[in-house]
Scaffold this motif. Structure first.
Motif, mmCIF file in Angstrom:
data_model
loop_
_atom_site.group_PDB
_atom_site.id
_atom_site.type_symbol
_atom_site.label_atom_id
_atom_site.label_comp_id
_atom_site.label_asym_id
_atom_site.label_seq_id
_atom_site.Cartn_x
_atom_site.Cartn_y
_atom_site.Cartn_z
ATOM 1 N N SER A 79 -5.104 -38.926 3.820
ATOM 2 C CA SER A 79 -4.021 -38.805 2.841
ATOM 3 C C SER A 79 -4.045 -37.437 2.168
ATOM 4 O O SER A 79 -2.991 -36.807 1.978
ATOM 5 C CB SER A 79 -4.137 -39.897 1.781
ATOM 6 O OG SER A 79 -4.006 -41.153 2.353
ATOM 7 N N SER A 83 -1.068 -34.611 2.580
ATOM 8 C CA SER A 83 -0.324 -34.055 1.447
ATOM 9 C C SER A 83 -0.444 -32.532 1.406
ATOM 10 O O SER A 83 0.522 -31.839 1.070
ATOM 11 C CB SER A 83 -0.786 -34.681 0.130
ATOM 12 O OG SER A 83 -2.106 -34.305 -0.167
ATOM 13 N N THR A 86 1.792 -31.178 4.167
ATOM 14 C CA THR A 86 3.182 -31.295 3.725
ATOM 15 C C THR A 86 3.532 -30.161 2.771
ATOM 16 O O THR A 86 4.598 -29.541 2.868
ATOM 17 C CB THR A 86 3.425 -32.657 3.049
ATOM 18 O OG1 THR A 86 3.143 -33.692 3.980
ATOM 19 C CG2 THR A 86 4.855 -32.778 2.549
#
Length: 102
Positions: A79, A83, A86
């Protein structure tokens, strides 16, 4: 942003324009697995000190807890990495859009 900075340049980049997390996430995962394994070993030894019932309980509980902890760590690190990727891709898209429409 197109130029690839070295690890130490990124480490001391006060603008936080470059992430080091993606570069070290594998090392963090290995360290976490080692710590979880060590704690599981201590748990198993402590359970074994309680006799035969403790040994049986340790043989069931310890691997189950180990795998759940490793899965949790992996999901958390994935995760975090997702992130950050991204964020980096969004910054690249913004840079491209600003070059196309000055």
């Amino acid at each position: 942003m197109n130029q690839r900075k070295t690890f130490f340049n990124s480490l001391f980049d006060l603008s936080f324009a470059n992430s080091i997390t993606i570069r070290i996430v594998g090392i963090l995962y290995i360290i976490a697995i080692g710590l979880v394994s060590l704690s599981s070993l201590f748990l198993f030894v402590n359970l074994c000190n309680n006799g035969f019932g403790g040994v049986l309980l340790g043989l069931v509980i310890t691997p189950l807890l180990w795998i759940l902890q490793v899965i949790g760590i992996r999901v958390g690190l994935e995760s975090l990495a997702a992130s950050i990727k991204t964020s980096e891709n969004t910054a690249r898209m913004l840079e491209i859009m600003q070059r196309q429409n000055p």
